[in-house]
Write a protein that holds these residues in place. Sequence first.
Motif, short mmCIF file in Angstrom:
data_model
loop_
_atom_site.label_atom_id
_atom_site.label_comp_id
_atom_site.label_asym_id
_atom_site.label_seq_id
_atom_site.Cartn_x
_atom_site.Cartn_y
_atom_site.Cartn_z
N ASP A 197 0.75 4.81 0.18
CA ASP A 197 -0.46 6.43 0.91
C ASP A 197 -0.95 7.17 0.41
O ASP A 197 0.34 8.26 -0.60
N SER A 200 -3.24 2.14 -3.62
CA SER A 200 -2.91 3.26 -2.92
C SER A 200 -4.52 3.31 -2.29
O SER A 200 -4.97 1.90 -2.94
N ASP A 201 -4.53 3.77 -0.69
CA ASP A 201 -5.41 3.79 -0.30
C ASP A 201 -6.47 4.99 -1.11
O ASP A 201 -7.79 4.83 -0.24
N THR A 255 -12.18 3.71 -3.79
CA THR A 255 -12.21 3.58 -2.71
C THR A 255 -13.29 4.28 -2.03
O THR A 255 -14.36 4.95 -2.89
N HIS A 259 2.25 -1.21 4.04
CA HIS A 259 1.89 0.65 4.02
C HIS A 259 2.44 2.10 4.43
O HIS A 259 3.42 1.67 5.56
N THR A 294 -7.77 6.14 5.20
CA THR A 294 -6.46 4.48 5.09
C THR A 294 -7.57 3.92 6.14
O THR A 294 -7.24 2.34 5.71
N TRP A 321 -8.11 0.16 4.02
CA TRP A 321 -8.19 -1.30 4.56
C TRP A 321 -9.38 -1.76 4.66
O TRP A 321 -8.53 -3.45 4.92
N LEU A 334 -11.27 -1.49 -3.95
CA LEU A 334 -10.72 -2.32 -3.05
C LEU A 334 -10.99 -3.32 -2.06
O LEU A 334 -10.78 -3.91 -1.48
N GLY A 349 0.37 -1.27 0.20
CA GLY A 349 0.12 0.18 -0.29
C GLY A 349 0.92 1.52 0.41
O GLY A 349 1.99 1.10 1.14
#
Length: 503
Positions: free
Chosen positions: A29, A276-277, A63, A208, A68, A72, A340, A27
Amino acid sequence: MAVVVSSLWPVSSPLSRTGLPHIIVIGVDSLRVDALERARWRARIPNIRRFIDNGVHFSNSITPLARTYPSWMALLSGQGAERSGATINLRDPQRINRDDLLTHDLRGLGYRTYLAMDERRFSNIDETYGFDQVLGPDYGAADFLLGLVADLPLVNVLGGTWVGRYLFPYLSGNRAVAHLYRPGHFSRRLEAHIGGLDARRPTFYAVHFCIPHWPYYWAESRFEPRDITTRWRGYHHFNLEQYEAALTEVDRQVGAFLQQLDEAGFLDNAIVVLMSDHGDTFDSEDPALPRPVATDLLPGSWGGHGTNIFAEQQYRVVLGMQRFGGEGYPAGKVTQLASLIDLRPTLRHLLGQSGHAGLDGISLRPWLEGGEDVVPRRLKLESGFYLPAMENFDQEAMLEQGISFYELTEDGRLQIRREMEREILRQRQRGVTDGRYVVGSIPDAQGRTREWFVADWERDRLFPLGEGDEMLCDAACRMLLEDQEALYAPPREAGAAVDRNPH
């Protein structure tokens, strides 16, 4: 080719010839998707770009909530926030579904599970989420406080050493303490840990890297902390310059991590995900924002992430996958709308596990294996916890405005007060996207009514949608508008009245 879009599929074992592969999730950020496209930024991320170009690139990925921890949890749970419970950062962990996650799927197959993060203040994922071990700084209220006062000579000298890790567990390798953080120290800690693992046993390793997250400086960078506080307001290009430097540094970390995995034998047989988150936007002058930006009509910030569901570069995510050591996936770009929440059902499918009726995501395996059909989807977008001080990243003002929302637990953690959750959710923007349009609503100051807006990400346009203005949308946009009530309706008993303003 027939495309599987359900969370249910026949049990199969496509990996029996090579054995169970290691599952690696990398991951990054705040990595914006346009970092893969803008020539200036692409030049700064050769390792990330090489991975994406050599694998299956899901170029139309989002997402559901651009923060974050919710991102996740979307990956680990395969569920939207309302089902997993991860609706807010720092929510009481007893209200999070931690018993039905990807980690439990994999442990049931004999995997060892690891997570490494260099910033855990707002993403308090620990061993109770199904990980055998979590690497990174300790988390708790002290992490917030020490991050503000940790500029002491002894701390600065010892921060990156084993002595510092022992004496200052909240500071060592902690991206949150920006002036002490050294990316190389975190990479060396990963190297030592990976070198001590047995590559003959199937392993799930998630890492991450947080350097591209604000404030974009670290111990060895040429930017000083005072630059951030004195130059934030209105200095759009300065923030971009800092962000570019952070991209260079995180790319080195990603490259080093892949090399460490290779040298330790983990890439002899592995499925690797790079994601990426969320993305990031810098202010109303960001060229990636839709025009016109109706700041007078649309409350909230256009900067940061999770603040505005209509800002494409906040909610688009980088998502690529490669297969190492087995029959590789055909490299190329996939335009199918992905999320995600799809990663857990995809990995379950690849490992031959049966479908899971409780998942909101779909298996992406058909597209990994060369499927070309595009299946229409409609996915939720929600904004995160918002405070007015986030407009300028004024940390003191954010603390003052937000302190009433939090409580200190007996074990020293900060968490959201239960009685404040409804207020936070009441302020939330909600929307639905098909990958091009976002049709969404925002509450007024009292949370009694909602105003509607439409963003066209393809044409970079945003406009308010008033009663009778539906014809401003084409058929796809109007369909999203019709989907809003159904997708956001809370569970209710048969015969109960529909809540037209659900919280």
